[in-house]
Structures are given as C-alpha cells and as structure tokens.
Design an enzyme around this catalytic site. Structure first.
Site, PDB file in Angstrom:
ATOM      1  N   ARG A  98     -29.463 -15.740  -0.638  1.00 22.84           N
ATOM      2  CA  ARG A  98     -30.038 -14.853  -0.425  1.00 22.84           C
ATOM      3  C   ARG A  98     -31.212 -14.259   0.016  1.00 22.84           C
ATOM      4  NH1 ARG A  98     -29.145 -10.386   0.507  1.00 22.84           N
ATOM      5  NH2 ARG A  98     -27.358 -10.581  -0.546  1.00 22.84           N
ATOM      6  N   LYS A 133     -48.420  -2.624  11.964  1.00 19.37           N
ATOM      7  CA  LYS A 133     -47.447  -2.019  10.989  1.00 19.37           C
ATOM      8  C   LYS A 133     -46.355  -3.376  10.086  1.00 19.37           C
ATOM      9  CE  LYS A 133     -49.223   2.466  12.361  1.00 19.37           C
ATOM     10  NZ  LYS A 133     -48.703   3.996  12.479  1.00 19.37           N
ATOM     11  N   LYS A 165     -60.680   2.721  17.130  1.00 17.64           N
ATOM     12  CA  LYS A 165     -60.409   3.617  16.852  1.00 17.64           C
ATOM     13  C   LYS A 165     -61.045   4.553  16.726  1.00 17.64           C
ATOM     14  CE  LYS A 165     -56.608   2.526  14.900  1.00 17.64           C
ATOM     15  NZ  LYS A 165     -55.040   2.999  15.436  1.00 17.64           N
ATOM     16  N   GLU A 195     -58.796   4.170  21.207  1.00 14.33           N
ATOM     17  CA  GLU A 195     -57.917   5.071  21.301  1.00 14.33           C
ATOM     18  C   GLU A 195     -58.571   6.543  21.272  1.00 14.33           C
ATOM     19  OE1 GLU A 195     -57.292   6.817  16.884  1.00 14.33           O
ATOM     20  OE2 GLU A 195     -56.240   5.242  16.998  1.00 14.33           O
ATOM     21  N   ASP A 216     -53.191   8.860  22.437  1.00  9.72           N
ATOM     22  CA  ASP A 216     -52.750   8.631  21.030  1.00  9.72           C
ATOM     23  C   ASP A 216     -52.398  10.064  20.807  1.00  9.72           C
ATOM     24  OD1 ASP A 216     -52.878   7.906  18.643  1.00  9.72           O
ATOM     25  OD2 ASP A 216     -54.296   9.305  17.679  1.00  9.72           O
TER      26      ASP A 216
END
Length: 277
Positions: A98, A133, A165, A195, A216
C-alpha cells in the site's frame, strides 16, 4: 532525488502504515514464504518512481527482495503494461504494497499530467514549471515527478529565490520600495522575481530592473502587450488559472515560463495495481 534525503522519508511512510506490524500477513505467512508480483498499469500513464521509490520500500522491509522488469521513469505505459516486477519474501511484498502504491500512483499522476501540458506547447520555446503548491512532506517526490513528465522546477522552498508577491507589495506599499529593501538584504547572486497583474506594475518592475517578471492572471492580449514592453529585459513568467485548454494560447504570447500549480495540487492519481503471479 537525493537518496540521503529520500531515505528518511520512506522510513516515515513505512512506519506510518506498519507501526507495530502487519497482524494479518504475519498470521498467515512465515519468513520462509516467497512470492512473485507485478505492478500493473490499469490505465495509460507516464511511469515515475518504480525503481527509485517503490522498490526501495520493499527492500527496506527485507533486503532479500529483488526486482526484475521495470519501466524507466518518463516512459509511457498502456493499460495492462507491467511497470515493476517484484520477487521476494511474501511478508515484505504484502507489508510494502500500500505504501509503495500510494506513492507511485501519485507520482505517475503528476508525471502524466505534466507530460500532457508539455505536449500541448510542443514546438514553442517555453518551459512548463511547477509551484510550491505541493503535498506537505512530498515536495521532493512531487517535484521529481514533474521533471519526469518533461517539466521543470520552480522554487523548492522560500530560501531558493526572491519572489515579491501581491501581499508583499500590499504590506510594503510599492514594488519599488520592496525591491530596494530586498537589494539591501540579499546577495547580488540571487535573482529577484516580482508578481504583477497590471501593465503599470510591469513598467515599475522594468524601472527597478528586476530579473523575472510574473504576469499573474492576465488575459492573453495583455500578456502580448507586456511581452512587447519587456522586450527581453527580463525573464517573463505567466501564472494563474493555466489549464490544458489555455496553455498553448498563453505560450504563443511569447512568455518564457508558464507555472502551473495544478501539476501537483490537482493531478489525479493513476490507477496502478499489484497483481500476484
């Protein structure tokens, strides 16, 4: 993948599932029992991690476990193809089943989705890259799977490079001030990426002479305008809401890099089974 970093990861994954032992397997089989099994693709996929991730799990459980046939990372498999052949103690094969399947199903899913994005921009001079992410604890493995699928990696961690950002800009007040503060603190060897979501911000980045400008969530017409304005003075990255339906049009705007968070956060696991001989 660095084996030194991978080894303790696999140990933790095994411990999570095995903990105090496999009471079912241990009750049915002895250390003398031997078996032969295959990992089989139950759908078309791009192989990832068979020899580097799956087999080491079984080897850790019993070093007498060996493998025969194996599909190399990056190779395409059709439904029914053998991905990995395992020979060894029955207890080790059942105990590791598994954990090994969970990992390679995830990695093959990422590699397969990445390969689809790479194929969608075939012939264009642009890179498909991942993001941060990723699943906590699996970043190294998931970013490896992106490379297997033909993509490239963005930052591995917050310490890999400067990326200013939207929230950095909002908290600081302006791109210009944020860039000045960064340049006072970081070595000249570290590139600066910013960004942007408006043409005015792109112009501000050019005035600050940043190395990478991220466009973006811009529409393709605005991206084309930004590419013409930048005119090779910075690396251009497109990001935000990129899908298989839109990625070619984005690539055709002339950007250098397209980052796709979905490669790791939304890739469906591939269907792989472990079949006994």
């Amino acid at each position: 993948m660095d084996a030194y970093l991978l080894d303790p990861l696999l140990d933790r994954f095994i411990h999570e599932d095995l903990e105090h032992g496999d009471i079912t397997t241990d009750a049915i089989f002895t250390d003398k029992d031997q078996s032969h099994a295959y990992f089989t693709a139950r759908e078309p996929l791009v192989a990832a991690g068979m020899a580097k991730v799956a087999w080491p799990i079984f080897s850790k459980l019993n070093p007498k476990t060996t493998y025969g046939r194996v599909l190399q990372d990056g190779k395409h498999a059709d439904k029914g193809d053998i991905l990995l052949e395992l020979i060894g103690p029955t207890r080790a094969l059942l105990r590791g089943e598994r954990v090994a399947l969970n990992l390679v199903q995830r990695l093959c899913g990422i590699a397969t989705l990445t390969a689809a994005f790479v194929a969608a921009i075939d012939g264009l001079d642009v890179k498909i890259v991942d993001t941060r992410k990723t699943t906590p604890g699996l970043r190294m493995l998931e970013k490896y799977a992106v490379r297997v699928g033909g993509g490239s990696n963005h930052r591995f961690s917050l310490s890999d490079g400067v990326m200013i950002k939207d929230n950095h800009i909002a908290a600081c007040g302006s791109i210009t001030d944020a860039v000045k503060r960064v340049r006072r603190q970081v070595p000249h060897t570290i590139n600066i990426e910013v960004e942007t979501d408006t043409m005015a911000q792109v112009e501000e980045c050019l005035a600050c002479r940043v190395g990478v400008i991220m466009l973006d969530n811009m529409d393709t017409k605005t991206m084309e305008e930004a590419v013409k304005l930048i005119d090779g003075r910075a690396v251009i990255e497109a990001s935000g809401g990129v899908s298989l339906d839109t990625v070619r049009a984005i690539a055709e705007t002339g950007v250098d890099v397209i980052s796709v968070g979905g490669l790791t956060h939304s890739a469906p696991a591939c269907d792989i089974g472990m079949d006994w001989c």
